[in-house]
Scaffold this active site. Structure first.
Site, mmCIF file in Angstrom:
data_model
loop_
_atom_site.group_PDB
_atom_site.id
_atom_site.type_symbol
_atom_site.label_atom_id
_atom_site.label_comp_id
_atom_site.label_asym_id
_atom_site.label_seq_id
_atom_site.Cartn_x
_atom_site.Cartn_y
_atom_site.Cartn_z
ATOM 1 N N GLU A 1 11.919 22.247 -5.192
ATOM 2 C CA GLU A 1 12.724 23.410 -4.807
ATOM 3 C C GLU A 1 12.906 24.176 -5.803
ATOM 4 O OE1 GLU A 1 16.487 22.065 -3.247
ATOM 5 O OE2 GLU A 1 16.519 20.656 -4.613
ATOM 6 N N ARG B 1 39.527 7.619 -18.005
ATOM 7 C CA ARG B 1 38.181 7.571 -17.737
ATOM 8 C C ARG B 1 37.791 5.748 -17.603
ATOM 9 N NH1 ARG B 1 33.333 6.748 -20.649
ATOM 10 N NH2 ARG B 1 31.840 8.198 -20.268
ATOM 11 N N LYS C 1 25.183 17.869 -2.737
ATOM 12 C CA LYS C 1 25.387 19.109 -3.358
ATOM 13 C C LYS C 1 26.727 18.971 -4.659
ATOM 14 C CE LYS C 1 25.868 24.363 -2.999
ATOM 15 N NZ LYS C 1 24.439 24.792 -3.518
ATOM 16 N N ARG D 1 28.302 21.225 5.566
ATOM 17 C CA ARG D 1 27.529 20.632 4.276
ATOM 18 C C ARG D 1 28.397 19.692 3.213
ATOM 19 N NH1 ARG D 1 23.021 23.939 1.103
ATOM 20 N NH2 ARG D 1 25.013 24.888 0.496
ATOM 21 N N TYR E 1 30.236 21.055 -4.530
ATOM 22 C CA TYR E 1 30.524 22.342 -4.648
ATOM 23 C C TYR E 1 29.783 23.086 -3.572
ATOM 24 C CZ TYR E 1 25.932 24.256 -6.637
ATOM 25 O OH TYR E 1 24.677 24.391 -6.860
#
Length: 283
Positions: free
Chosen positions: A179, A99, A147, A51, A32
C-alpha cells in the site's frame, strides 16, 4: 483557538495535556482513526467506528466510549470549531502506567480528539493533475491491519518521496505492492481495477471498501490480488484512496509515466461517484 477533547473534557488546545507515562507516548500502544468532514458532516463514520473497535479488540484494549458517545463527540467538535471541510483525528491509547513492556492490568485508556480545518477538501486541485510516487521496501511490522499510531516508517517514506521530487511512496514486500504510506493502492488495466487483497499486510481501508462497492455497482470489474511495481508502471491508470484524499490519481511511478501521464477516466469517475454518495450518506 481550537477546542479539543481529552478524556471527557472539551478544552482549549493550549490547555490539553497527556501524562508522560502514557503508553501511546512510550510504546506507540494506541490506535487512531481519521474521519473526513464535508459541509459540516462526517464521511463514512460508521465504518471508522467499526474499524476502531476491531483495532482495540486486536490489542485487547478497552474502549472508553460507546459508538453513540463517539459520534456525539465528533459532532460537538465539528460544531465548536465551526469545521465546514476538514478532518477529525481520534486516538485511544492503553493509558498511563509506570513503564513496563507488559500491559498494565488497571490503566484507564486515554482518548484524544481534535479537528483540522481543510477548506475545499473535496476540491483539491491535485486531483486534476495527479500525484507522483516512488517505490520503497515495506519495513513495517506485520500487523498493518491494526490501525496503530506507530507511523514512523510511513513518515520516513513520505520524506524519501519528497527528497526525490515525488508526493508519496508505495511500499513493496516480496515483490508485490502492499500500500501507500497512508493510503490503499490501485492500478487499472483495460477495464479492470486491481488492488491488493485484504490481509494482515495492509490496512482495511474504509474508503477502499466504499470505493470497491461503488465500482461494483457501476459495473466496473475489480480484482483483489497482488500486483508488482512493474505491472503498475505498465498499467493504463493508477490511483490511491484514503479518508483525506478520497480517490487520488497517480500519474508517475519511479519516474515512469502511468498511461498517458495524466489522470485517467476510471479514477476520475470513481472520485466523482464516491464524493457524491458520501455526501448523501454523511452524518
Amino acid at each position: 483557538m481550537r477546542t479539543v477533547y481529552v478524556n471527557g473534557e472539551y478544552l482549549p488546545e493550549n490547555e490539553a495535556t497527556v501524562s508522560i507515562f502514557d503508553r501511546g507516548f512510550l510504546f506507540a500502544d494506541g490506535v487512531y482513526e481519521v474521519t473526513s468532514v464535508l459541509d459540516g458532516k462526517l464521511i463514512d463514520f460508521p465504518g471508522h467506528a467499526t474499524r476502531l473497535q476491531r483495532s482495540l479488540d486486536e490489542l485487547e484494549m478497552a474502549n472508553p466510549v460507546t459508538a453513540e458517545e463517539l459520534l456525539a463527540i465528533h459532532r460537538e467538535l465539528v460544531a465548536r470549531n465551526d469545521v465546514g471541510d476538514g478532518l477529525v483525528y481520534l486516538q485511544i491509547t492503553r493509558g498511563a502506567a509506570d513503564r513496563d513492556f507488559a500491559y498494565p492490568a488497571d490503566a484507564t485508556p486515554t482518548i484524544v480528539l481534535f479537528t483540522q480545518a481543510k477548506p475545499g477538501l473535496a476540491d483539491n486541485p491535485v486531483a486534476k493533475t495527479g500525484i507522483k510516487v516512488i517505490s520503497i521496501p515495506d519495513r513495517r511490522w506485520g500487523r498493518r491491519d491494526i490501525k496503530t499510531v506507530q507511523l514512523l516508517y510511513p513518515s520516513m517514506g513520505k520524506m524519501a518521496a519528497k527528497a526525490e521530487g515525488a508526493d508519496d511512496a508505495w511500499m513493496v514486500e516480496d515483490g508485490a505492492v502492499t500500500e501507500g504510506t497512508s493510503n490503499n493502492a490501485y492500478i487499472v488495466k483495460g477495464n479492470t481495477i486491481v488492488t491488493r487483497h485484504l490481509g494482515e499486510e495492509i490496512l482495511h481501508g474504509i474508503t477502499r471498501a466504499a470505493v470497491l462497492r461503488l465500482a461494483a455497482e457501476a459495473q466496473m470489474k475489480v480484482e483483489e490480488r497482488s500486483f508488482t511495481i512493474e505491472e503498475a508502471r505498465a498499467a493504463d491508470e493508477a490511483f490511491v484512496t484514503s479518508a483525506s484524499t478520497f480517490v487520488m490519481p497517480v500519474v508517475e511511478i519511479d519516474g515512469t509515466p502511468v498511461g498517458q501521464g495524466t489522470p485517467g477516466p476510471v479514477a476520475a469517475r470513481l472520485r466523482e461517484i464516491y464524493l457524491d454518495e458520501s455526501r448523501k450518506t454523511a452524518l
